[in-house]
Each structure stands twice: as C-alpha cells, then as structure tokens.
Design a protein around this motif. Structure first.
Motif, short mmCIF file in Angstrom:
data_model
loop_
_atom_site.label_atom_id
_atom_site.label_comp_id
_atom_site.label_asym_id
_atom_site.label_seq_id
_atom_site.Cartn_x
_atom_site.Cartn_y
_atom_site.Cartn_z
N ARG A 84 0.83 -1.21 0.00
CA ARG A 84 0.00 0.00 0.00
C ARG A 84 0.86 1.26 0.00
NH1 ARG A 84 -5.34 -0.74 0.60
NH2 ARG A 84 -6.10 -2.73 1.41
N ASP A 89 -0.88 6.93 -3.91
CA ASP A 89 -2.20 7.47 -4.23
C ASP A 89 -2.73 6.97 -5.57
OD1 ASP A 89 -0.52 8.79 -5.91
OD2 ASP A 89 -1.11 10.82 -5.31
N VAL A 91 -5.13 5.31 -6.99
CA VAL A 91 -6.41 4.75 -6.57
C VAL A 91 -6.89 3.66 -7.51
CG1 VAL A 91 -7.16 6.76 -5.27
CG2 VAL A 91 -7.63 6.66 -7.71
N MET A 136 -10.74 5.43 -0.34
CA MET A 136 -9.43 5.90 -0.79
C MET A 136 -9.57 6.92 -1.91
SD MET A 136 -7.01 4.51 1.04
CE MET A 136 -5.47 4.22 0.17
N SER A 140 -8.33 10.73 -1.66
CA SER A 140 -7.37 11.25 -2.63
C SER A 140 -7.84 12.58 -3.21
CB SER A 140 -7.19 10.24 -3.77
OG SER A 140 -6.31 10.74 -4.75
N LEU A 147 -5.24 10.66 3.58
CA LEU A 147 -4.79 9.58 2.70
C LEU A 147 -3.35 9.20 3.01
CD1 LEU A 147 -5.26 7.73 0.24
CD2 LEU A 147 -4.40 9.60 -1.18
N THR A 151 -2.05 5.43 3.97
CA THR A 151 -1.02 4.69 3.24
C THR A 151 0.21 4.43 4.11
OG1 THR A 151 -0.17 6.77 2.31
CG2 THR A 151 -1.75 5.54 0.99
N THR A 157 -8.80 3.03 6.41
CA THR A 157 -9.59 3.86 5.51
C THR A 157 -10.87 4.30 6.20
OG1 THR A 157 -8.74 2.60 3.64
CG2 THR A 157 -10.67 3.97 3.24
#
Length: 207
Positions: A84, A89, A91, A136, A140, A147, A151, A157
């Motif tokens: 992750r 980012d 997505v 997510m 973002s 976010l 991560t 989340t």
C-alpha cells in the motif's frame, strides 16, 4: 499452497510477471516506481493465482495476502502494508487491490474493524455501497492529508473517513445484553449525547 499437477492457464507466462514484481519490490527507489503498474498487471491478469517457479514447481494461491507474504519463489515475500505504501495514491491500483482482498479476514482487520469498539464486543459494519477503495478515492480527491496517514498505516480507511465526517461511527452489540450495550455507548458517546439518550429513553418509558 503448492501443487505440481494443477491444470491452470498460463502458469509459465505468469511466472515472469510475478518474478518481475518481486524483484521491483526488493530494488532501489527507482525500481519501486515500477511496482504500481506491475501490480496492476498481476492483479488484472490474475498472475498471482498460479505460476511456475524457476525450479519448475507449480504454485497456486487461494488468497492474495498469502501470495504477498509467502517468501520467494512461491510468493513475493512482502507485506500488504509495504504494498500500500509503494502504491501510494494510485487509486486505480488500490481499487484492484481491494477487489483482490475482498472476503479476506486479514484485510477486514486492517481496514474496517474499529479496535476500541471491538473491545466491548462490537464491530463497525460497512455502510451500504462503501468500500476501502471508494474511501481511498474520496480521500485522494478531498483529504490527501488523511490519505497519507492511511497509506502510512497510521489509520484505516474507515477511521479516516470517520475523521473526515464522511461516515458515521457505528457500533454493533447484542441487544439482549444491556451491560455490553451500555459499555459500548459510554465509550463511544459524548456526555451530551449520553444525556440526550437518557432523556429519550426516559420519555419513552413514561409513555
């Protein structure tokens, strides 16, 4: 798990992609930049499910986390947390990852179980139509600060979406055990919310 006789499509072709992904994860920063696209291919093509090792062993995995954590050459010898973080980012890749992990109990523990509620016997259910991937994507677009914490493994989340006030915090407890209901509510509600609840319950009892 491993098998030398399983009849699955393209295991030899899958092997090259799996080995390339494993090598990229072990490489320098410049090599890590290739991981998101490689991972997207591995997930889209299902290469992680069945492949041939350099020693000619036919390997099959039922779950993606098992593939990630199994040492080479039967897996890629990594962790979901590292995956992750490297994906960052992206997505689109996170969405594919979420799909691969759906139904995986370990992923549910990482993303959707609220630890402090679980201590008193309740877990937070997923809101209809929501998922880690949807969350997510929203983070973002709207809360990159949260976010980054997700991560980095600091928040789930779900916890990030609650902090962003995009989801309500909910508890699930057995209604036939008032003591557990009371402990859960006392732990999760503010003093004002508790007083309002008491007033509402008292009004109902008086009618």
């Amino acid at each position: 798990m491993t098998s030398e006789t399983a009849d699955t499509p393209n295991p030899r072709a899958n092997a090259m992609l799996v080995e390339t992904l494993a090598g990229a994860l072990r490489s320098t920063e410049s090599g890590l930049t290739a991981v998101p696209d490689l991972l997207a291919r591995v997930l889209t093509e299902g290469s992680w499910r069945s492949f041939i090792t350099p020693r000619g062993e036919h390997v099959e995995h039922d779950g993606f986390e098992d593939f990630v954590t199994t040492p080479p050459t039967h897996g890629i010898g990594s962790s979901l947390g590292l995956i992750r973080r490297v994906v960052g980012d992206r997505v689109d890749v996170l969405d594919l990852l979420d799909q691969a992990l759906q139904g995986n109990s370990a992923q549910r523990r990482c993303t959707d179980i609220v630890d402090d509620v679980n201590e008193v016997g309740g877990i937070e259910p997923r809101a209809p139509g929501s998922s880690a991937a949807r969350g997510m994507r929203w983070l973002s677009d709207n809360r990159p600060d949260l976010l980054e914490r997700v991560t980095a493994g600091e928040l789930s989340t779900n916890a990030a979406m609650i902090e962003a006030k995009q989801r309500d915090k909910m508890v699930s407890v057995p209604v036939h055990k008032p003591d557990r209901v009371a402990r859960a509510l006392l732990k999760q509600m503010t003093p004002d919310e508790r007083r309002q609840l008491v007033d509402l319950l008292s009004a109902e009892l008086d009618t």
